[in-house]
Enzyme design. Structure first.
Site: not given
Ligand code: BES
Ligand code: MN
Ligand code: ZN
Length: 500
Positions: A280, A354
């Site tokens: 990230k 997931r």
């Molecule tokens: N934990 C994150 C989602 C999240 C984002 C929670 C902001 C709380 C606040 C999750 O694991 C994630 O990184 N999701 C990605 C999925 C994508 C790579 C398909 C996302 O939402 O960007």
């Molecule tokens: Mn994630």
């Protein structure tokens, strides 16, 4: 933490620092008890409400000093909003506002008058909501401040005035329920607000044991090797980049009959989500200490269930680990087997929740769950779609969605079902394996949910995406910046609704 008690007292003799007096919007005359206090104060309250000083708008407050004319030092006028809009959730909101105001004006003890008990809402619910509103609004997470900011609340005691003996039992029940719900919610908030160097997978497991021991529930902690034996390659894949070992946690509460339904509550417990190799951006990454909000909600709910003991069968399952990049980390392109038997192509290591959840769902079914709710900070897309007020739902069963909606309504939490048409499933078919772990940017919350749905079989299932609702960046009605503890109370009410 503010403590709520019920007292029976003559209103003008209340020995509290402050008296909180609820007044509906637009009401210009006072009922007899309040009018009596008003007379003692030389008519200041009626002056305030007849002019423009206090309109009674929902959550409006006005502090009046009584200058020795009655035992209480201050009166806090509290707007209840329009009488026709008043409901249980109004009580939580306005009491929250009152408590914040009392905190600011350095009040030790306060008594609440005329908030809800005049209405058709049962005295049990009124009392429960006053307790929830007060305890949740006075929450702060200041243990790491070493100076002045690290102190206890000013407001220690909240008396709820009962003028009518016939409702005393109901009010005591309300105190018990509201107190248990607030404590479970606060426990979840603390876990989420703690940083990931403190709340590690091991700390989550310890918390689970603590809750189980407190209430005499069955608890089981599985280690990496056990998880491997169960065939959970997806869960292990996510965990393998970190030096901290994963834990698979089960807490069982059997308050119903042997052949009743078993509700499985499955929580995502990423104690830190860096994104892994698909790392990230650094800005905002600290928020990912809260990626165990689903696990915290399950633990909080199990704590409430342990306290209030509904006649229902509930299993809480938590998969907890860290998602880190390293020489051992799983990589985009990897293909993993899952406990449910389907193979997964990893396109993005940041879509890790997931992967953990599908193995936990398969495990919940193996442990005997017949109905499933999973709860997870799963997608950034949900934050964009629904913001920080509403939790997104995906399901395979509209009847079960109605039950979750009813539970959320009781909790005063907002949920909204998103569509789950089969067309969306096309987006998560892989070229090389059965499924891929992301469907791309389009409909990100829905495809993430439907990915989980591939592992629930025919069992009624609801997925709750709390990515937007689990943490907030600013104080807002009844909520304090940081973790909200969302889900704890909805999950408890859902468990309670399983009673036959
Ligand atoms: N934990 C994150 C989602 C999240 C984002 C929670 C902001 C709380 C606040 C999750 O694991 C994630 O990184 N999701 C990605 C999925 C994508 C790579 C398909 C996302 O939402 O960007
Ligand atoms: Mn994630
Ligand atoms: Zn995550």
């Amino acid at each position: 933490m503010v403590k709520a008690t019920i007292i029976k007292d003559n209103i003008k003799d209340i020995m509290a620092d402050a008296v909180v007096m609820g007044i509906y919007e637009g009401v210009k005359s006072l009922d007899p008890d309040l009018a009596d206090i008003d007379r003692k104060l030389g008519g200041v309250i009626s002056d305030m409400i007849s002019g423009d000083d206090f309109k009674g708008k929902e959550g409006e407050t006005l502090l009046i000093y009584t200058l020795g004319k009655i035992p209480a030092k201050k009166i806090l006028l509290l707007g209840l909003g329009k009488e026709e809009d008043f409901g249980a959730n109004t009580i939580r909101k306005v009491i929250g506002k009152a408590v914040k105001q009392l905190e600011k004006s350095k009040t030790d003890t306060a008594a609440v008058l005329s908030v809800g008990l005049d209405k058709s809402i049962s005295p049990e619910i009124v009392t429960q909501c006053i307790v929830e509103g007060a305890m949740l609004a006075s929450y702060k997470f200041n243990k790491y401040k070493t100076g002045d900011e690290n102190k206890e609340n000013n407001l220690k005691e909240l008396y709820i005035i009962n003028a009518d003996n016939s409702i005393a039992d109901d009010m005591h029940e309300g105190i018990k329920i509201g107190g248990a719900l607030a404590k479970g919610t606060i426990m979840a908030r603390d876990l989420i607000n703690e940083p990931s160097n403190i709340v590690t997978p091991e700390a989550i497991a310890n918390k689970a044991m603590e809750i189980a021991n407190k209430h005499g529930l069955e608890v089981k902690i599985l280690e990496r090797e056990d998880i491997r034996k169960l065939g959970m390659e997806c869960f292990l894949g996510v965990a393998q980049g970190s030096d901290m070992p994963p834990k698979l946690i089960t807490i069982k509460y059997f308050g119903g009959n042997k052949d009743d339904e078993v509700l499985g509550l499955v929580g995502k417990g990423l104690t830190f989500d860096s994104g892994g190799i698909s790392i990230k951006p650094s800005s905002g990454m600290e928020e990912m200490k809260g990626d165990m909000g689903g696990a915290a909600a399950v633990l909080g709910a199990m704590d409430v269930i342990g306290s209030l003991k509904p006649k229902a069968n509930i299993i809480g399952i938590i998969g907890t680990c860290e998602n880190m990049p390293s020489g051992k980390a799983y990589k985009p392109g990897d293909i993993l087997n899952s406990m449910g038997g389907k193979t997964i192509e990893v396109l993005n290591t940041d879509a890790e929740g997931r992967l953990v959840l599908i193995d936990c769902i398969a495990y919940a079914l193996k442990e005997g769950a017949t109905k499933l709710v999973d709860i997870a900070t799963l997608t950034g897309a949900c934050v964009i779609a629904l913001g920080s007020t509403t939790t997104g739902l995906i399901s395979n069963n509209d009847e079960f969605v109605k039950e979750v909606e009813a539970a959320a309504e009781k909790a005063g939490e907002k949920v909204w079902q998103l569509p789950s048409y089969p067309e969306y499933k096309e987006l998560i078919k892989s070229d090389w394996a059965d499924l891929k772990n992301t469907g791309g940017r389009e409909a990100g919350t829905i495809t993430a949910g439907l990915f989980l749905g591939e592992f629930v079989g025919e069992n009624p299932w609801v997925h709750m995406d709390i990515a937007g609702t689990s943490m907030i960046t600013n104080d807002k009605s009844g909520l304090v910046k940081g973790a909200t503890g969302v889900g704890v109370r909805t999950l408890y009410h859902l468990a309670k609704s399983m009673e036959k």
